[in-house]
Motif scaffolding. Sequence first.
Motif, PDB file in Angstrom:
ATOM      1  N   ILE A   1       3.577   3.542   8.716  1.00  0.00           N
ATOM      2  CA  ILE A   1       2.480   3.660   9.693  1.00  0.00           C
ATOM      3  C   ILE A   1       2.705   4.889  10.577  1.00  0.00           C
ATOM      4  CG2 ILE A   1       1.427   2.536  11.704  1.00  0.00           C
ATOM      5  CD1 ILE A   1       2.180  -0.156  10.269  1.00  0.00           C
ATOM      6  N   LEU A   2       3.951   5.077  10.998  1.00  0.00           N
ATOM      7  CA  LEU A   2       4.271   6.243  11.841  1.00  0.00           C
ATOM      8  C   LEU A   2       3.975   7.549  11.107  1.00  0.00           C
ATOM      9  CD1 LEU A   2       7.684   5.686  13.668  1.00  0.00           C
ATOM     10  CD2 LEU A   2       5.479   6.229  14.697  1.00  0.00           C
ATOM     11  N   GLY A   3       4.427   7.622   9.837  1.00  0.00           N
ATOM     12  CA  GLY A   3       4.224   8.840   9.045  1.00  0.00           C
ATOM     13  C   GLY A   3       2.738   9.160   8.901  1.00  0.00           C
ATOM     14  N   THR A   4       1.948   8.121   8.587  1.00  0.00           N
ATOM     15  CA  THR A   4       0.511   8.344   8.406  1.00  0.00           C
ATOM     16  C   THR A   4      -0.153   8.707   9.733  1.00  0.00           C
ATOM     17  OG1 THR A   4       0.569   6.785   6.584  1.00  0.00           O
ATOM     18  CG2 THR A   4      -1.593   7.317   7.438  1.00  0.00           C
ATOM     19  N   SER A   5       0.273   8.051  10.828  1.00  0.00           N
ATOM     20  CA  SER A   5      -0.296   8.374  12.151  1.00  0.00           C
ATOM     21  C   SER A   5      -0.011   9.832  12.502  1.00  0.00           C
ATOM     22  CB  SER A   5       0.311   7.482  13.239  1.00  0.00           C
ATOM     23  OG  SER A   5       0.234   6.152  12.868  1.00  0.00           O
TER      24      SER A   5
ATOM     25  N   GLY B   1      -1.276  -4.876   0.737  1.00  0.00           N
ATOM     26  CA  GLY B   1      -2.100  -3.657   0.688  1.00  0.00           C
ATOM     27  C   GLY B   1      -1.515  -2.542   1.536  1.00  0.00           C
ATOM     28  N   LEU B   2      -0.956  -2.931   2.678  1.00  0.00           N
ATOM     29  CA  LEU B   2      -0.332  -1.945   3.565  1.00  0.00           C
ATOM     30  C   LEU B   2       0.824  -1.243   2.846  1.00  0.00           C
ATOM     31  CD1 LEU B   2       0.068  -0.879   6.589  1.00  0.00           C
ATOM     32  CD2 LEU B   2       1.749  -2.684   6.771  1.00  0.00           C
ATOM     33  N   PHE B   3       1.678  -2.035   2.200  1.00  0.00           N
ATOM     34  CA  PHE B   3       2.812  -1.432   1.481  1.00  0.00           C
ATOM     35  C   PHE B   3       2.309  -0.576   0.307  1.00  0.00           C
ATOM     36  CE2 PHE B   3       5.517  -4.793   3.472  1.00  0.00           C
ATOM     37  CZ  PHE B   3       6.409  -3.925   4.066  1.00  0.00           C
ATOM     38  N   CYS B   4       1.265  -1.045  -0.380  1.00  0.00           N
ATOM     39  CA  CYS B   4       0.703  -0.238  -1.485  1.00  0.00           C
ATOM     40  C   CYS B   4       0.172   1.089  -0.936  1.00  0.00           C
ATOM     41  CB  CYS B   4      -0.436  -0.994  -2.171  1.00  0.00           C
ATOM     42  SG  CYS B   4       0.131  -2.335  -3.193  1.00  0.00           S
ATOM     43  N   GLY B   5      -0.484   1.026   0.212  1.00  0.00           N
ATOM     44  CA  GLY B   5      -1.024   2.234   0.831  1.00  0.00           C
ATOM     45  C   GLY B   5       0.087   3.212   1.188  1.00  0.00           C
TER      46      GLY B   5
ATOM     47  N   ALA C   1       2.963   3.416  -0.267  1.00  0.00           N
ATOM     48  CA  ALA C   1       3.473   3.971  -1.538  1.00  0.00           C
ATOM     49  C   ALA C   1       2.577   5.126  -2.010  1.00  0.00           C
ATOM     50  CB  ALA C   1       3.539   2.878  -2.593  1.00  0.00           C
ATOM     51  N   LEU C   2       1.258   4.916  -1.919  1.00  0.00           N
ATOM     52  CA  LEU C   2       0.314   5.971  -2.335  1.00  0.00           C
ATOM     53  C   LEU C   2       0.406   7.189  -1.426  1.00  0.00           C
ATOM     54  CD1 LEU C   2      -2.862   3.794  -2.986  1.00  0.00           C
ATOM     55  CD2 LEU C   2      -1.491   4.931  -4.719  1.00  0.00           C
ATOM     56  N   ALA C   3       0.779   6.947  -0.179  1.00  0.00           N
ATOM     57  CA  ALA C   3       0.858   8.026   0.803  1.00  0.00           C
ATOM     58  C   ALA C   3       2.240   8.679   0.830  1.00  0.00           C
ATOM     59  CB  ALA C   3       0.506   7.487   2.191  1.00  0.00           C
ATOM     60  N   THR C   4       3.113   8.254  -0.078  1.00  0.00           N
ATOM     61  CA  THR C   4       4.468   8.818  -0.120  1.00  0.00           C
ATOM     62  C   THR C   4       4.676   9.694  -1.348  1.00  0.00           C
ATOM     63  OG1 THR C   4       5.312   6.898   1.059  1.00  0.00           O
ATOM     64  CG2 THR C   4       6.934   8.211  -0.112  1.00  0.00           C
ATOM     65  N   LYS C   5       4.208   9.213  -2.503  1.00  0.00           N
ATOM     66  CA  LYS C   5       4.409   9.953  -3.756  1.00  0.00           C
ATOM     67  C   LYS C   5       3.226   9.713  -4.690  1.00  0.00           C
ATOM     68  CE  LYS C   5       8.445  10.331  -6.117  1.00  0.00           C
ATOM     69  NZ  LYS C   5       9.157  11.580  -5.846  1.00  0.00           N
ATOM     70  N   TYR C   6       2.900  10.697  -5.510  1.00  0.00           N
ATOM     71  CA  TYR C   6       1.824  10.491  -6.480  1.00  0.00           C
ATOM     72  C   TYR C   6       2.184   9.396  -7.480  1.00  0.00           C
ATOM     73  CZ  TYR C   6      -0.657  14.677  -4.964  1.00  0.00           C
ATOM     74  OH  TYR C   6      -1.368  15.597  -4.232  1.00  0.00           O
ATOM     75  N   THR C   7       3.471   9.221  -7.762  1.00  0.00           N
ATOM     76  CA  THR C   7       3.859   8.167  -8.705  1.00  0.00           C
ATOM     77  C   THR C   7       3.454   6.792  -8.167  1.00  0.00           C
ATOM     78  OG1 THR C   7       6.045   8.408  -7.745  1.00  0.00           O
ATOM     79  CG2 THR C   7       5.753   9.315  -9.927  1.00  0.00           C
TER      80      THR C   7
ATOM     81  N   ALA D   1      -8.434  -2.472  -0.711  1.00  0.00           N
ATOM     82  CA  ALA D   1      -9.201  -1.809   0.354  1.00  0.00           C
ATOM     83  C   ALA D   1      -8.254  -1.221   1.403  1.00  0.00           C
ATOM     84  CB  ALA D   1     -10.145  -2.819   1.000  1.00  0.00           C
ATOM     85  N   ILE D   2      -7.253  -2.005   1.819  1.00  0.00           N
ATOM     86  CA  ILE D   2      -6.326  -1.513   2.852  1.00  0.00           C
ATOM     87  C   ILE D   2      -5.482  -0.357   2.312  1.00  0.00           C
ATOM     88  CG2 ILE D   2      -4.286  -2.168   4.216  1.00  0.00           C
ATOM     89  CD1 ILE D   2      -5.680  -4.810   4.742  1.00  0.00           C
ATOM     90  N   ALA D   3      -5.035  -0.489   1.065  1.00  0.00           N
ATOM     91  CA  ALA D   3      -4.220   0.584   0.460  1.00  0.00           C
ATOM     92  C   ALA D   3      -5.019   1.884   0.392  1.00  0.00           C
ATOM     93  CB  ALA D   3      -3.761   0.157  -0.926  1.00  0.00           C
ATOM     94  N   SER D   4      -6.276   1.775  -0.037  1.00  0.00           N
ATOM     95  CA  SER D   4      -7.114   2.979  -0.164  1.00  0.00           C
ATOM     96  C   SER D   4      -7.343   3.617   1.202  1.00  0.00           C
ATOM     97  CB  SER D   4      -8.471   2.641  -0.776  1.00  0.00           C
ATOM     98  OG  SER D   4      -8.279   1.897  -1.932  1.00  0.00           O
ATOM     99  N   LEU D   5      -7.595   2.766   2.176  1.00  0.00           N
ATOM    100  CA  LEU D   5      -7.864   3.265   3.525  1.00  0.00           C
ATOM    101  C   LEU D   5      -6.653   4.032   4.079  1.00  0.00           C
ATOM    102  CD1 LEU D   5     -10.384   2.794   5.344  1.00  0.00           C
ATOM    103  CD2 LEU D   5      -9.004   1.131   6.603  1.00  0.00           C
ATOM    104  N   LEU D   6      -5.467   3.478   3.854  1.00  0.00           N
ATOM    105  CA  LEU D   6      -4.245   4.078   4.402  1.00  0.00           C
ATOM    106  C   LEU D   6      -3.897   5.401   3.701  1.00  0.00           C
ATOM    107  CD1 LEU D   6      -2.197   2.941   6.575  1.00  0.00           C
ATOM    108  CD2 LEU D   6      -0.680   2.563   4.651  1.00  0.00           C
ATOM    109  N   ALA D   7      -4.126   5.431   2.383  1.00  0.00           N
ATOM    110  CA  ALA D   7      -3.713   6.628   1.629  1.00  0.00           C
ATOM    111  C   ALA D   7      -4.808   7.700   1.602  1.00  0.00           C
ATOM    112  CB  ALA D   7      -3.351   6.230   0.200  1.00  0.00           C
ATOM    113  N   ALA D   8      -6.048   7.302   1.892  1.00  0.00           N
ATOM    114  CA  ALA D   8      -7.184   8.229   1.759  1.00  0.00           C
ATOM    115  C   ALA D   8      -6.992   9.561   2.491  1.00  0.00           C
ATOM    116  CB  ALA D   8      -8.462   7.551   2.226  1.00  0.00           C
TER     117      ALA D   8
END
Lengths: 606, 64
Positions: free
Chosen positions: A50-54, A258-262, A264-270, A306-313
Motif C-alpha cells: 500500500i505504501l509503495g503504491t501510495s 485481491g489486495l495481495f494480488c494487486g 503482486a501485479l504492481a511489483t512484477k509483470y510475472t 476488481a480490487i487487484a485491478s484497481l490497485l495495479a491499474a
Amino acid sequence: MSIEFFRAVFGTVILGVASYGAGFWIQTALPPSLSRSERLAFSCLAGLGILGTSLFLVGQVAFTPLIIGAVLSMAVLSGIVNIARNPGSLSLTPEQPGAIPILPVIVIAFVLILTAVAADARIVGYENNDAIAYHFLGPKVWLRHGIVRPLLDTAYTGFPATVEMLYGALMVVAGPLGPGFSAVLTLTLFFCVVLSLAGRVGLDQNGAWWCVALVAIMPSVYVGGHSGFLDVFFASIVLAAARVAFDAERPAEYAVFGLFCGVALATKYTGLLAVSVLVLCAIVAKPKATPSSWRSVLRGAAISAAIASLLAAPYYVRNWIVLGCPIYPPPPGLSNICHTPYLSAEAIQEFHGYIRMRGGGLGRGLSAYLMLPFNITYHIGAFHGRAGGIGLAPLALGFLGLVAAWRDAFSRTLALLGWFFLTLWFFTDQESRFLIHGYAIGGIFAVLGWRYAVRTAGRSARLLSGAVVGLSVLYGCYGIVSARQDELHAVVSRSFAQEYRQEWTPYYDSFQYLNREPAVRKVLILDPTVPPYYSDNDYLEPFGFWGERVLPGVEEPEAILKRLHEFGITHVLDVESGVSDFRVPDNWPGLTLVLGRPNERVYRVE
Amino acid sequence: LAEVILDESDRSSGINEVHADRWQGRLWRAVIRVWIAGVLGFFFVNRLLESETIRRILHGVVAR
C-alpha cells in the motif's frame, strides 16, 4: 559498522512501523485460521504494498523528501496510534504449543545476520546487475527530478515499481545503505509467510520452523532477496495471497486476497501469470476444498479481481499514456498493436530474442519438462548469474510430502498451485529467481515428506532424510556465504572495501571526478553500457542499452555533440566499452579534455 | 454348508489381504529408502563428475 549503517537500520525500522500503520486495518479481514503473529506479518506485507503504491500515485505529482516524509509520517503515526490502542496486536508469542526448535532458528538467524552485516557494504556492479541497471537507478533519478516518470533511456524503469518506490523512500530516510539493508525486513516477512503456510498444512511448530530454515538456506531463494532484488518480496506477496485465498469465505477475506494480488501485479509483470493461477486455484479448487457454494466463490473472485485491478491499474495506465503500451517493453502479443515512440520495432524484437535466450534455462520440450525436478536440484547452476541451488530436500522428500498430505484439501490446492507455477515458469521465462514461490512450496512439502518418511519407513529413513536435510543446510550455507564473501570482506577490511568498490564500479575514476566537480551539472553519456546510476548529477543518455531512443529521430551521436548547449550539457563522458564503436573525435570544437584514462575520458563543454 | 464355505472363503481372502498389505508396506518402505538414498548418492556422483580434477583425470584416461 559505519554511521550510514545505523542510519540504514533506523530507516528500515521506520519503514517497518510505517508498513504496519498502512496495513493494520486488514487484520480483521483476514481468515480466522491465521494466528495473531501471522496477522501482524501479513498486515506489514500488505502495508508495504500500500505504501509503495501510495508513493507511486503521489510521485506522479511530486516525489520529494518532504512528500515522502509526509507519507511515511502519516503511516508511522497511524501505526503508533494503533499499537497504543491495541498493544496485543504486536504479540509474537506463538499460539501453537511447544518450544521453538533451536536448530532451524539458528539457520534462519544466520541468514538474517549475514544479510544485515553484508548490507554495510555498498551495492556496486555493472549494467547487467538489475539493482544498478534500474531498481536503484529509477528512484535515484526520480528523487533528483522530484517526480516519478519512466526513464526513457532505461525501458526497465517502466516496470511496475512498488518496491522501487520503497527504495526511494529508504534513500531519503535510511541513506545509501537503506535499500540494501531493507532485505532484512523483506526476508523476515517472507519467512513469516512460509511459517504460516507450513502451519496451515498441518505441520507442528518444529516442522514449520524447519520449513522456514530449509527455504531460507536455499541459495536460489536468497539470491532474489538481497542487494536490491525484489523477487523474495514478490514471492511473499504471492504466497500470502494463496494463504488467504484458500481459506477465504467472507467478501472481506476475498478483498484482502485481491489486495495481495494487486500488490503482486504492481511489483512484477510475472504477477500477471501468478495472479491468474491464484484466482484459478481459488475458484476451481476451493469449492471442493470447503463447503462454499459456487456463487459465493465466484462473487469472491470478482471482488478480488476488481480490487487487484484497481490497485495495479496506475502502473499500467501510466505506461500506456507515457510509453505507448501498458506493459513496457511490449511482450510479443502487444508489440504489434502498441506504438512505442521510444523503442523501435527492431529494438523490441532484439529484446524478445534476448529474453527467449536468457529464459531458455533448463531447455524446452517434453523431456526437459519431465526432468525439471531433477535438473532444478542438480543443475540449477546452468542459469545466468549466481542462481545457486535449492538443496536436495524438495526432490528427495517432496513427493512423500505430497503422498502424506494428499487427503488435506488445503495442501492439495497448494500442491496444485506449485505445479501451475512450475509449468508456467517452464513455458515462459526460466529465470531461477522467478520461481522462488515454487521453491518455498517445495520446501514445505519436503518437511511434510520428512515427517512421513520417519513415520513410515523407520530408523534408516530417519537417518537418510536427516542426511538430506543436513546436507541441504550445509550446501545452502556454503552457497550463500560464497555468494556474499566479497561484501563480507569489504565490511571488515577498509582497504578491500575500496578495492572492491573500484573493481565493481565501471569507469570509477570518471564518476569520481564528475560527482566531485562542482561545475558538473548535466553529463552526456554516449555509450549505452555505462550505468548512469553512478552519476549524482543529471545526465542525458540518448541511446539506451536495449536500443531505447530518448530523442526520437536522432540516430547519430555526432548530432547530439553539435547540440550540447541546447540540452544543457556541461560535461561529456566518453568511454570505450567494446559494445559501441563511437568515440568523441579528437579536438571536437567546444570540448576540453579534463580527465583521460585508457578506456575513459571526460570532456568539459566550453 | 454354503454359509460355512463362504465364511471360510472370506477368512482366507482376509489372510491374503493381510499378507498383501504387509508385502506392499515393505515394498513401499523400501521404495522410500531407495529413493532418498538415490537422491543423496546422485548428489555426490554429480559433484564428483562436475569437479575439475575428476574431469581432468577422466579426460586423461579417455585420451590414453
